[in-house]
Design a protein around this motif. Structure first.
Motif, mmCIF file in Angstrom:
data_model
loop_
_atom_site.group_PDB
_atom_site.id
_atom_site.type_symbol
_atom_site.label_atom_id
_atom_site.label_comp_id
_atom_site.label_asym_id
_atom_site.label_seq_id
_atom_site.Cartn_x
_atom_site.Cartn_y
_atom_site.Cartn_z
ATOM 1 N N PHE A 1 0.820 -1.201 0.000
ATOM 2 C CA PHE A 1 0.000 0.000 0.000
ATOM 3 C C PHE A 1 0.860 1.259 0.000
ATOM 4 O O PHE A 1 0.594 2.207 -0.748
ATOM 5 N N VAL A 2 1.893 1.273 0.838
ATOM 6 C CA VAL A 2 2.763 2.445 0.926
ATOM 7 C C VAL A 2 3.482 2.684 -0.398
ATOM 8 O O VAL A 2 3.516 3.812 -0.915
ATOM 9 N N VAL A 3 4.054 1.630 -0.947
ATOM 10 C CA VAL A 3 4.802 1.764 -2.207
ATOM 11 C C VAL A 3 3.879 2.193 -3.339
ATOM 12 O O VAL A 3 4.194 3.110 -4.117
ATOM 13 N N MET A 4 2.718 1.554 -3.431
ATOM 14 C CA MET A 4 1.813 1.870 -4.532
ATOM 15 C C MET A 4 1.197 3.257 -4.382
ATOM 16 O O MET A 4 0.891 3.924 -5.384
ATOM 17 N N THR A 5 1.006 3.719 -3.152
ATOM 18 C CA THR A 5 0.496 5.077 -2.946
ATOM 19 C C THR A 5 1.483 6.105 -3.479
ATOM 20 O O THR A 5 1.106 7.065 -4.169
ATOM 21 N N LEU A 6 2.767 5.897 -3.169
ATOM 22 C CA LEU A 6 3.799 6.814 -3.654
ATOM 23 C C LEU A 6 3.892 6.759 -5.180
ATOM 24 O O LEU A 6 3.944 7.795 -5.854
ATOM 25 N N LEU A 7 3.890 5.553 -5.729
ATOM 26 C CA LEU A 7 3.972 5.412 -7.179
ATOM 27 C C LEU A 7 2.721 5.972 -7.856
ATOM 28 O O LEU A 7 2.786 6.499 -8.968
ATOM 29 N N GLY A 8 1.583 5.870 -7.173
ATOM 30 C CA GLY A 8 0.362 6.455 -7.708
ATOM 31 C C GLY A 8 0.482 7.962 -7.839
ATOM 32 O O GLY A 8 0.011 8.561 -8.813
ATOM 33 N N ALA A 9 1.123 8.586 -6.851
ATOM 34 C CA ALA A 9 1.328 10.029 -6.897
ATOM 35 C C ALA A 9 2.268 10.418 -8.034
ATOM 36 O O ALA A 9 2.070 11.433 -8.703
ATOM 37 N N ILE A 10 3.294 9.592 -8.245
ATOM 38 C CA ILE A 10 4.233 9.889 -9.340
ATOM 39 C C ILE A 10 3.546 9.756 -10.688
ATOM 40 O O ILE A 10 3.641 10.640 -11.548
ATOM 41 N N THR A 11 2.833 8.654 -10.884
ATOM 42 C CA THR A 11 2.194 8.418 -12.186
ATOM 43 C C THR A 11 1.036 9.376 -12.438
ATOM 44 O O THR A 11 0.659 9.599 -13.593
ATOM 45 N N ALA A 12 0.458 9.955 -11.389
ATOM 46 C CA ALA A 12 -0.606 10.944 -11.569
ATOM 47 C C ALA A 12 -0.079 12.204 -12.246
ATOM 48 O O ALA A 12 -0.825 12.937 -12.900
#
Length: 237
Positions: free
Chosen positions: A196-207
């Motif tokens: 969850f933590v990793v994907m949340t950060l990556l979600g912010a980058i890809t946004a």
């Protein structure tokens, strides 16, 4: 762990074998004792040589510990090279690159604590340690930046994006090792937390940067509103 039982006495160490044996002994010892408890005497007893023998290869315990830490970064870099050279997408590589850091910390708790902890104060004082540490971070940074560029971030933002990702993976790893995450009063599975933590950060980058700008404007508006409300309350008082 008893240093006496680690390696038979009178082991034959020639042509640099003692140096490697001491490094391996240190890595093994770190699975059970902290870096603060290691000494050249302790490790000499582990490999079955005289207390003076380690001085042929290391000026002191600090140099040996720095070499052990460098070996840890070398191992981590090898894992990251495999990720970099894979056929995965930029997102998949970034995900794996962040996860492997946390997983490495979990598998090698004592070694990881030595690598990032206060026992070795000045990494730059030890060229091998600095080189291996920088190489591992460089592999991570290149992968995160590739995803950021693909997601529309400008080159001027790349260092911020990289440091945000690094802060996230490093903070999570250290919290887990310190038994601070997940909290004792919260039933959260560690693997799910990591994802969850990793994907949340990556979600912010890809946004992308436009999404960040929108969030920034909303936060600024909220802050401005809060200041206005505070001023009005003070004026009425």
């Amino acid at each position: 762990m008893s240093p006496k039982s680690a390696t038979p006495k009178n082991a034959d160490y020639h042509h640099g074998n003692l140096r490697n044996a001491l490094i391996e002994a240190g890595r093994s010892a770190l699975m059970e004792v902290s870096a603060q408890d290691l000494s050249l005497r302790y490790l000499a007893r582990m490999v079955g040589v005289s207390e003076a023998a380690p001085s042929r290869h290391f000026s002191g315990i600090d140099e040996l510990l720095a070499t052990i830490a460098a070996s840890g970064y070398r191992d981590l870099a090898a894992l990251r090279v495999a990720i970099r050279d894979s056929e995965d997408t930029a997102l998949a590589k970034a995900y794996r690159m962040m996860r492997v850091y946390v997983e490495f910390a979990q598998r090698h708790n004592g070694l990881f604590s030595l690598m990032i902890g206060p026992r070795i104060v000045a990494h730059q004082a030890y060229p091998e340690l600095a080189e291996e540490s920088n190489r591992s971070f460089g592999l991570f940074s290149e992968t995160i930046q590739a995803l950021a560029i693909e997601s529309g971030w400008t080159h001027s933002d790349l260092k911020l994006v990289t440091h945000a990702a690094w802060s996230m993976e490093h903070g999570l790893a250290t919290l887990i090792l310190a038994n601070r995450a997940p909290r004792a009063d919260t039933k959260v599975a560690v693997p799910k937390l990591i994802d969850f933590v990793v994907m949340t950060l990556l979600g912010a980058i890809t946004a992308g940067p436009d999404h960040l700008q929108s969030v920034t404007e909303q936060c600024a508006a909220f802050q401005k509103s809060a200041v206005t409300r505070t001023a009005r309350k003070r004026a009425k008082a």
